[in-house]
Each structure stands twice: as C-alpha cells, then as structure tokens.
Design a protein around this motif. Structure first.
Motif, PDB file in Angstrom:
ATOM      1  N   LEU A   1       0.812  -1.211   0.000  1.00 26.49           N
ATOM      2  CA  LEU A   1       0.000   0.000   0.000  1.00 26.49           C
ATOM      3  C   LEU A   1       0.848   1.266   0.000  1.00 26.49           C
ATOM      4  O   LEU A   1       0.422   2.306  -0.497  1.00 26.49           O
ATOM      5  CB  LEU A   1      -0.933   0.023   1.223  1.00 26.49           C
ATOM      6  N   LEU A   2       2.029   1.203   0.586  1.00 26.09           N
ATOM      7  CA  LEU A   2       2.913   2.363   0.633  1.00 26.09           C
ATOM      8  C   LEU A   2       4.125   2.213  -0.282  1.00 26.09           C
ATOM      9  O   LEU A   2       4.922   3.135  -0.403  1.00 26.09           O
ATOM     10  CB  LEU A   2       3.388   2.608   2.076  1.00 26.09           C
ATOM     11  N   SER A   3       4.278   1.034  -0.888  1.00 29.60           N
ATOM     12  CA  SER A   3       5.450   0.752  -1.727  1.00 29.60           C
ATOM     13  C   SER A   3       6.734   1.066  -0.971  1.00 29.60           C
ATOM     14  O   SER A   3       7.667   1.658  -1.513  1.00 29.60           O
ATOM     15  CB  SER A   3       5.386   1.551  -3.035  1.00 29.60           C
ATOM     16  N   GLU A  28      -5.619  -0.562  10.115  1.00 25.57           N
ATOM     17  CA  GLU A  28      -4.284  -0.227   9.630  1.00 25.57           C
ATOM     18  C   GLU A  28      -4.279   0.027   8.114  1.00 25.57           C
ATOM     19  O   GLU A  28      -3.562   0.889   7.612  1.00 25.57           O
ATOM     20  CB  GLU A  28      -3.292  -1.344   9.972  1.00 25.57           C
ATOM     21  N   ILE A  29      -5.096  -0.725   7.398  1.00 23.71           N
ATOM     22  CA  ILE A  29      -5.220  -0.496   5.958  1.00 23.71           C
ATOM     23  C   ILE A  29      -5.734   0.915   5.701  1.00 23.71           C
ATOM     24  O   ILE A  29      -5.196   1.654   4.876  1.00 23.71           O
ATOM     25  CB  ILE A  29      -6.141  -1.547   5.315  1.00 23.71           C
ATOM     26  N   LEU A  33      -3.771   4.042   3.843  1.00 26.21           N
ATOM     27  CA  LEU A  33      -4.302   4.676   2.644  1.00 26.21           C
ATOM     28  C   LEU A  33      -4.465   6.182   2.827  1.00 26.21           C
ATOM     29  O   LEU A  33      -4.481   6.919   1.840  1.00 26.21           O
ATOM     30  CB  LEU A  33      -5.640   4.043   2.255  1.00 26.21           C
ATOM     31  N   ARG A  34      -4.580   6.635   4.086  1.00 23.91           N
ATOM     32  CA  ARG A  34      -4.645   8.074   4.344  1.00 23.91           C
ATOM     33  C   ARG A  34      -3.256   8.711   4.421  1.00 23.91           C
ATOM     34  O   ARG A  34      -3.123   9.928   4.373  1.00 23.91           O
ATOM     35  CB  ARG A  34      -5.401   8.341   5.665  1.00 23.91           C
ATOM     36  N   ILE A  89      -7.756   6.787  -4.430  1.00 26.32           N
ATOM     37  CA  ILE A  89      -7.382   5.905  -3.326  1.00 26.32           C
ATOM     38  C   ILE A  89      -7.787   6.501  -1.983  1.00 26.32           C
ATOM     39  O   ILE A  89      -8.450   5.855  -1.164  1.00 26.32           O
ATOM     40  CB  ILE A  89      -5.855   5.649  -3.336  1.00 26.32           C
ATOM     41  N   GLN A  90      -7.406   7.737  -1.745  1.00 23.27           N
ATOM     42  CA  GLN A  90      -7.565   8.320  -0.411  1.00 23.27           C
ATOM     43  C   GLN A  90      -8.991   8.764  -0.123  1.00 23.27           C
ATOM     44  O   GLN A  90      -9.355   8.934   1.036  1.00 23.27           O
ATOM     45  CB  GLN A  90      -6.584   9.475  -0.233  1.00 23.27           C
ATOM     46  N   ASN A  91      -9.788   8.955  -1.155  1.00 27.58           N
ATOM     47  CA  ASN A  91     -11.178   9.358  -0.949  1.00 27.58           C
ATOM     48  C   ASN A  91     -12.167   8.256  -1.285  1.00 27.58           C
ATOM     49  O   ASN A  91     -13.378   8.506  -1.345  1.00 27.58           O
ATOM     50  CB  ASN A  91     -11.475  10.613  -1.776  1.00 27.58           C
TER      51      ASN A  91
END
Length: 299
Positions: A1-3, A28-29, A33-34, A89-91
């Motif tokens: 998710l954060l690479s 945590e996911i 993502l935020r 992704i974030q929204n």
C-alpha cells in the motif's frame, strides 16, 4: 500500500501478533491509505498498469517541432495521473472515475498546455479542475501523458493509442505483428494527399494486418483531436481537418472521447473493472495471476 518498508506502528503490531485481528488489520489499511506515502501505490501500481512509470525519461518528442515540451511540462504530465489516482485511493472513489470522471488535476504548466485558465494557480500549486470536459479533459483517457507516450514524435498514432486502450485498460491479448509489415510515414506533415486515417485504411487491406487492427484502430482514431503531445487540435500537422469518428466493434459509429466513453459504458465496463482487479492483485501478490486466483477476482 505504501510501496515501502512497514513503519514503526506496523512492526509493533506485528511483533505483538495483533495484525491477525481483522478489525486491527482493516484499521491499519485505512490508516495507510490516508498516509501521504500512499502516493507510492499510485506511482508503482498505476504507473506500471497504465504504462507511464518511465515517462519522466521520455525522449520520444521532437523538441524542434514541439519546443513547449520541456522538462517542466514532461514532469507535469507524469504527475497528473499520480494525483488523480491518489485522490481515488484516499477518498475511496469509484474506480470507474478513471474512465468517466469530469475532473482532473493540473498545475500552472499543465493548465497552460490544456488551455485551462490558470490565473489563480500558484507556480508550485496543484489544483483539482471540475468540469474538465469543457477543456477536452477528465479521467485518464485524454491525459497528455498517455497521448504523448503513445505517439511516435512527429505524428499521432491511432494504432498505439488504440492498442493502449484495448491492452492496458481492457486486458485484451493482441498477438505480435507479423514480420515485414509496411510502416506508416513518421512525419504527419509529410503524409501527402492522404490523411493518416486513409493510410490506416490502406494498411488494413493487408490480410495479415486487418484482423488485429480491427480490434483497436477505432479506439485510437477517436483521439485524433489531440496532437502528438496531447494538445487539442482541429487541424493536423499536414493542414487537414481532423476526423474523430470511428466505427466501433459493435458496428456503431461514434465521435471522439465521448463516443469512446459511451461505448465502454454500454459494453466493456465490466471488462475494465476485471482488468484493473487482475492487475491490482498481481501487484499485491508480486507474481502473475494463475487460474486458482480467478475466484478471488470474481468476488
């Protein structure tokens, strides 16, 4: 998710064995993502899925013919789909926004290229532009990064642009071209009496070419209203009016990007979603998809 490497919180939860708890894992996911580092997912996943990951090194544009394509514009083109994907992704937006959204993100440089009024955009600022269809933009289809990457430099390429839609977005397998295929002229301004569309029609007269080209040429012809670096145009480089009509595989003649979107919405939308899911799962697993993965993709 954060690479990237897990952060201290993830290591701590893992050491305590708490990541096996479903509620903790989901929390945590959402936290990751935020995180601003979620940009890494947009760069690495979307960049490889959509084929723009190496665009910062793109040297396929003739700088004499297109002096406006400098390093600053190239970086802005690269950044646009990253900002767009990160926003999805974030929204938690619909993945169909990739196709149908009426917004995009621009900085001052890209706004100028798109002829979007940029008086309120600071030099280092990126802003969301709603109603982007008024400027021929919105979603990923008319983004300059894809239009430029899929052009040979001195002309557009309906073949490359159409292949990108069919292969990258719809996951259709297209066999490699046969040897000794006649090539189209490299310079659009030197096409002579025939337009690029007419040259493609002659190209499809070859029996070894027609079968594959019928699968993607129409998808590329609707982009002819965009030049070799994604600039909107009504006249091509040889001085001929552009024609954005195309006869799609369902037998319906459609016009431009709106026609392509209508075609996808009516019959190929599910194929797009499944392709994206397959690509995302392969990215997450770090391997190619196998038959045993299909039930997970189909959920």
């Amino acid at each position: 998710l954060l690479s990237s490497m897990p952060d201290e919180r993830l290591f701590s939860l893992a050491n305590r064995g708490e990541l096996t708890d479903e509620a903790t894992l989901k929390a945590e996911i959402r936290r990751m993502l935020r995180d601003p580092k979620a940009r890494g997912l947009a760069v690495e996943f979307a960049g490889n899925w959509l084929g723009f990951r190496q665009f910062e090194d793109h040297q396929g544009v003739d700088r004499e013919r297109f002096p406006q394509f400098d390093g600053e514009l190239r970086r802005a083109m690269f950044e646009e789909p990253i900002r767009f994907t990160t926003d999805i992704i974030q929204n938690d937006r619909s993945v169909l926004d990739f196709l149908y959204a009426d917004h995009t993100f621009v900085n001052q440089t890209l706004a100028k290229h798109y002829k979007i009024p940029d008086g309120s955009i600071g030099r280092e600022q990126w802003v969301r532009v709603d109603g982007a269809s008024a400027f021929g933009r919105g979603g990923i289809l008319p983004m300059a990064v894809f239009l430029t990457k899929n052009s040979p430099g001195l002309r557009t390429s309906p073949v490359k642009r159409g292949y990108w839609v069919v292969r990258q977005l719809l996951g259709t397998e297209i066999p490699a071209p046969p040897p000794n295929v006649p090539e189209l002229p490299n310079d659009e301004s030197q096409l002579g009496e025939l337009s690029l569309r007419q040259l493609l029609e002659k190209h499809r007269e070859h029996s070894s070419c027609s079968g594959c080209h019928e699968k993607f040429d129409s998808f590329g012809l609707v982009f002819e209203g965009y030049g070799p670096i994604g600039e909107m145009r009504s006249i091509d480089l040889s001085g001929k009016p552009v024609d954005v009509s195309a006869d799609f595989p369902d037998g319906v003649d459609r016009q431009g990007i709106d026609g392509l979107k209508a075609y996808l919405r009516e019959g190929r939308e599910k194929q797009f979603v499944e392709t994206m899911c397959r690509k995302l799962l392969a990215y997450a697993l770090g391997r190619s998809i196998t038959l045993s993965d299909q039930p997970l993709i189909s959920i």
